[in-house]
Design a protein around this motif. Structure first.
Motif, PDB file in Angstrom:
ATOM      1  N   LYS A  80       0.854  -1.179   0.000  1.00 26.21           N
ATOM      2  CA  LYS A  80       0.000   0.000   0.000  1.00 26.21           C
ATOM      3  C   LYS A  80       0.892   1.232   0.000  1.00 26.21           C
ATOM      4  CE  LYS A  80      -1.900   2.300   3.728  1.00 26.21           C
ATOM      5  NZ  LYS A  80      -2.490   2.388   5.014  1.00 26.21           N
ATOM      6  N   ASN A  81       0.628   2.179  -0.905  1.00 25.41           N
ATOM      7  CA  ASN A  81       1.344   3.451  -0.883  1.00 25.41           C
ATOM      8  C   ASN A  81       0.806   4.297   0.256  1.00 25.41           C
ATOM      9  OD1 ASN A  81       3.128   3.091  -3.031  1.00 25.41           O
ATOM     10  ND2 ASN A  81       1.597   3.688  -4.518  1.00 25.41           N
ATOM     11  N   ILE A  82       1.706   5.005   0.928  1.00 20.76           N
ATOM     12  CA  ILE A  82       1.324   5.887   2.026  1.00 20.76           C
ATOM     13  C   ILE A  82       1.228   7.298   1.463  1.00 20.76           C
ATOM     14  CG2 ILE A  82       1.977   6.786   4.291  1.00 20.76           C
ATOM     15  CD1 ILE A  82       3.603   4.185   4.694  1.00 20.76           C
ATOM     16  N   GLU A  83       0.118   7.956   1.709  1.00 26.54           N
ATOM     17  CA  GLU A  83      -0.095   9.316   1.222  1.00 26.54           C
ATOM     18  C   GLU A  83       0.836  10.295   1.928  1.00 26.54           C
ATOM     19  OE1 GLU A  83      -2.110  10.161  -1.317  1.00 26.54           O
ATOM     20  OE2 GLU A  83      -2.616   8.042  -1.526  1.00 26.54           O
ATOM     21  N   ARG A  84       1.394  11.226   1.168  1.00 22.56           N
ATOM     22  CA  ARG A  84       2.363  12.195   1.698  1.00 22.56           C
ATOM     23  C   ARG A  84       1.834  12.952   2.924  1.00 22.56           C
ATOM     24  NH1 ARG A  84       7.026  14.856  -0.052  1.00 22.56           N
ATOM     25  NH2 ARG A  84       7.047  13.744  -2.009  1.00 22.56           N
ATOM     26  N   LEU A  85       0.568  13.296   2.929  1.00 26.00           N
ATOM     27  CA  LEU A  85       0.004  14.056   4.050  1.00 26.00           C
ATOM     28  C   LEU A  85       0.023  13.284   5.359  1.00 26.00           C
ATOM     29  CD1 LEU A  85      -3.047  15.787   2.317  1.00 26.00           C
ATOM     30  CD2 LEU A  85      -0.889  16.848   3.041  1.00 26.00           C
ATOM     31  N   THR A  86       0.105  11.956   5.290  1.00 22.39           N
ATOM     32  CA  THR A  86       0.079  11.151   6.516  1.00 22.39           C
ATOM     33  C   THR A  86       1.429  10.502   6.827  1.00 22.39           C
ATOM     34  OG1 THR A  86      -0.686   9.142   5.383  1.00 22.39           O
ATOM     35  CG2 THR A  86      -2.384  10.664   6.205  1.00 22.39           C
ATOM     36  N   TRP A  87       2.493  10.870   6.096  1.00 27.96           N
ATOM     37  CA  TRP A  87       3.795  10.256   6.325  1.00 27.96           C
ATOM     38  C   TRP A  87       4.219  10.352   7.782  1.00 27.96           C
ATOM     39  CZ3 TRP A  87       7.537  11.871   1.771  1.00 27.96           C
ATOM     40  CH2 TRP A  87       7.147  11.199   0.607  1.00 27.96           C
ATOM     41  N   GLN A  88       4.128  11.525   8.375  1.00 34.76           N
ATOM     42  CA  GLN A  88       4.584  11.724   9.757  1.00 34.76           C
ATOM     43  C   GLN A  88       3.839  10.811  10.730  1.00 34.76           C
ATOM     44  OE1 GLN A  88       7.044  14.312  10.528  1.00 34.76           O
ATOM     45  NE2 GLN A  88       7.228  13.137  12.397  1.00 34.76           N
ATOM     46  N   SER A  89       2.519  10.841  10.677  1.00 33.60           N
ATOM     47  CA  SER A  89       1.730  10.030  11.623  1.00 33.60           C
ATOM     48  C   SER A  89       1.838   8.541  11.323  1.00 33.60           C
ATOM     49  CB  SER A  89       0.271  10.483  11.630  1.00 33.60           C
ATOM     50  OG  SER A  89      -0.299  10.323  10.346  1.00 33.60           O
ATOM     51  N   ASP A  90       1.865   8.170  10.047  1.00 32.37           N
ATOM     52  CA  ASP A  90       1.976   6.755   9.700  1.00 32.37           C
ATOM     53  C   ASP A  90       3.334   6.181  10.105  1.00 32.37           C
ATOM     54  OD1 ASP A  90      -0.594   6.842   8.722  1.00 32.37           O
ATOM     55  OD2 ASP A  90      -0.044   6.487   6.629  1.00 32.37           O
ATOM     56  N   LEU A  91       4.408   6.959   9.917  1.00 32.97           N
ATOM     57  CA  LEU A  91       5.729   6.478  10.337  1.00 32.97           C
ATOM     58  C   LEU A  91       5.834   6.377  11.856  1.00 32.97           C
ATOM     59  CD1 LEU A  91       8.204   8.197   7.863  1.00 32.97           C
ATOM     60  CD2 LEU A  91       7.680   5.767   8.055  1.00 32.97           C
ATOM     61  N   ALA A  92       5.206   7.309  12.574  1.00 31.53           N
ATOM     62  CA  ALA A  92       5.207   7.235  14.042  1.00 31.53           C
ATOM     63  C   ALA A  92       4.490   5.968  14.515  1.00 31.53           C
ATOM     64  CB  ALA A  92       4.568   8.486  14.636  1.00 31.53           C
ATOM     65  N   ALA A  93       3.361   5.662  13.890  1.00 31.96           N
ATOM     66  CA  ALA A  93       2.614   4.454  14.252  1.00 31.96           C
ATOM     67  C   ALA A  93       3.402   3.195  13.862  1.00 31.96           C
ATOM     68  CB  ALA A  93       1.242   4.465  13.582  1.00 31.96           C
ATOM     69  N   PHE A  94       4.030   3.219  12.700  1.00 31.72           N
ATOM     70  CA  PHE A  94       4.860   2.109  12.224  1.00 31.72           C
ATOM     71  C   PHE A  94       6.005   1.855  13.210  1.00 31.72           C
ATOM     72  CE2 PHE A  94       8.649   0.732   9.924  1.00 31.72           C
ATOM     73  CZ  PHE A  94       8.182  -0.365   9.219  1.00 31.72           C
ATOM     74  N   ASP A  95       6.664   2.920  13.636  1.00 30.72           N
ATOM     75  CA  ASP A  95       7.767   2.830  14.594  1.00 30.72           C
ATOM     76  C   ASP A  95       7.301   2.188  15.896  1.00 30.72           C
ATOM     77  OD1 ASP A  95      10.271   3.230  15.805  1.00 30.72           O
ATOM     78  OD2 ASP A  95       9.812   5.291  16.342  1.00 30.72           O
ATOM     79  N   LYS A  96       6.167   2.622  16.387  1.00 29.58           N
ATOM     80  CA  LYS A  96       5.631   2.098  17.649  1.00 29.58           C
ATOM     81  C   LYS A  96       5.279   0.609  17.535  1.00 29.58           C
ATOM     82  CE  LYS A  96       2.317   3.262  21.225  1.00 29.58           C
ATOM     83  NZ  LYS A  96       1.294   4.200  21.659  1.00 29.58           N
ATOM     84  N   ARG A  97       4.657   0.228  16.408  1.00 32.64           N
ATOM     85  CA  ARG A  97       4.257  -1.175  16.202  1.00 32.64           C
ATOM     86  C   ARG A  97       5.441  -2.117  16.064  1.00 32.64           C
ATOM     87  NH1 ARG A  97       0.905   1.067  12.258  1.00 32.64           N
ATOM     88  NH2 ARG A  97       2.242   0.265  10.582  1.00 32.64           N
ATOM     89  N   ASN A  98       6.541  -1.610  15.521  1.00 31.73           N
ATOM     90  CA  ASN A  98       7.644  -2.488  15.138  1.00 31.73           C
ATOM     91  C   ASN A  98       8.933  -2.278  15.912  1.00 31.73           C
ATOM     92  OD1 ASN A  98       6.389  -3.947  12.831  1.00 31.73           O
ATOM     93  ND2 ASN A  98       6.068  -1.833  12.159  1.00 31.73           N
ATOM     94  N   ASN A  99       8.876  -1.517  16.982  1.00 32.14           N
ATOM     95  CA  ASN A  99      10.061  -1.241  17.778  1.00 32.14           C
ATOM     96  C   ASN A  99      10.724  -2.536  18.220  1.00 32.14           C
ATOM     97  OD1 ASN A  99      11.291  -0.520  20.720  1.00 32.14           O
ATOM     98  ND2 ASN A  99      11.506   1.151  19.253  1.00 32.14           N
TER      99      ASN A  99
END
Length: 121
Positions: free
Chosen positions: A3-22
């Protein structure tokens, strides 16, 4: 599934990704623009995801820093890989779990951070 991540949500999506996969074990690969075997490089194998940050730099554009570290008991160091001039982000999932983060830069290089199987304790 990718799934492509929309540019407007990069910050929040990466923060959530980081939290899920730490602290999940990773494998970091960079593919050159030609996408040929000669331009395919593995940078590391088995380091743990310690963090991922999105930043904007006036000279380099949007940058993503991927911070990786060895297991605490190993006594080894850490690695930070920076992708500058980010143009596209994608997320691969398998069975509802993150499998890989795909980052394309302005020169056509693709950085892929895959997650490796976690070894049983």
């Amino acid at each position: 599934m990718r799934k492509n991540i929309e540019r407007l949500t990069w910050q929040s999506d990466l923060a959530a990704f980081d939290k899920r996969n730490n602290m999940r074990p990773t494998r970091l690969e960079v593919l050159g623009p030609a996408r040929e075997v000669e331009s395919d490089f593995w940078l590391e194998d088995g380091l743990l995801l310690a963090g991922i940050d999105l930043d904007t730099d006036e000279e380099r554009g949007t940058c993503i820093d991927i911070m990786l570290q060895a297991a605490p008991a190993s006594g080894k160091n850490h690695v930070t890989h920076t992708v500058a001039g980010v143009k596209r982000l994608g997320l691969e999932t398998t069975d509802g779990r993150d499998a890989a983060l795909v980052i394309e830069d302005g020169e056509g290089r693709i950085t892929i951070m895959r997650f490796e199987s976690e070894k049983p304790a």
